[in-house]
Design an enzyme around this catalytic site. Sequence first.
Site, PDB file in Angstrom:
ATOM      1  CB  ALA A 238     -14.447 -20.412  38.587  1.00 39.63           C
ATOM      2  CE1 TYR A 239     -11.020 -23.910  36.003  1.00 39.57           C
ATOM      3  CE2 TYR A 239     -10.585 -23.791  33.655  1.00 39.57           C
ATOM      4  CZ  TYR A 239     -10.954 -24.518  34.760  1.00 39.57           C
ATOM      5  OH  TYR A 239     -11.276 -25.849  34.630  1.00 39.57           O
ATOM      6  CB  SER A 240      -7.586 -16.184  36.596  1.00 38.74           C
ATOM      7  OG  SER A 240      -6.405 -16.950  36.668  1.00 38.74           O
ATOM      8  CG  LEU A 241     -11.907 -15.049  40.943  1.00 36.42           C
ATOM      9  CD1 LEU A 241     -11.709 -14.084  42.098  1.00 36.42           C
ATOM     10  CD2 LEU A 241     -13.170 -15.880  41.143  1.00 36.42           C
TER      11      LEU A 241
END
Length: 333
Positions: free
Chosen positions: A58-61
């Site tokens: 999910a970090y920076s998608l």
Amino acid sequence: MDYVNLGRTGLKVSRLCLGAMTYGSPAWRPWVLDEDASRPFIRQAVELGINFFDTANAYSLGASEEVLGRALADFARRDEVVIATKVRLPMGDGPNLRGLSRKHIMDQIDASLRRLGTDYVDLYQIHRWDYDTPIEETMAALHDVVKAGKARYVGASSMYAWQFAKAQTAARLNGWTPFVSMQNQYNLVYREEEREMLPLCADQGVGVIPWSPLARGFLARRQTTGPAAGADAGAETTRWATDDFAKVLGIGKEADRAVLAAVNRVAEARGAANAEVALAWLLAKPVVTAPIIGASKPGHLETAARALEVKLSDDEVAELEAPYLPQGVVGFA
């Protein structure tokens, strides 16, 4: 750099873990560094002997995994680094693009591997508890990920101790792979994990890799005019001004400022940086394997590395811990 086993596994990890939430795309969060700005920090971490790197889908998608994967491919050998990532948070708007269902786990492990540019991750972690999926379904799916060779170990993150115990029991009763690590919030201004989760991890030999060891930078801020001066600690940074999750965690309240004042006193007496003292306190806890540190400015990594050499006295520990007041549980969502 020192290396220790992750819990009761044979996996050796550095005593500092570099968190990659800061690296990826500023379109996701304004304080995130783009790839060109991120790479020097990842390279420096490798040069300092850090072999443990944590990110999440999910970090920076997904961009965080891409940036980290490309950098590690350039700066390190795959068999010399330990790569950890996570699954649960939304990766889109669809109802099956989130959670810990078998479908989402199987979809996302393959997507994470593609982004990281590797055949396997060393540690695959659930990114909090999923109240909509039976834990048996989640643990069975994670076991299959391990048996397929796509992950070496599995871990969990912030949740209630009863939930963690339930997951471990489900795994052991069914012969599935249990969690070997717990990634939870633990720092001088948030010590609620000392009540149940940390004793549970110590008893069961689970490695603890705390997130936000400096309370999102709050504990690194110098105070110069007494306890009230730290009320807006870090407010001059883009991260502090735009990090909504810091507000959810309630960082910066009066009790936190009293703790920060104690960190200042100990640090000033030692001629050390606040971050060195706050990290040294955490590293001295026997249950802690490796705090997950962030680095976005020159000197961040060197300061963290110096903390490994700081040995606090009993009196210093008592001074640091005395101002803490009990608080409600936060950070589980």
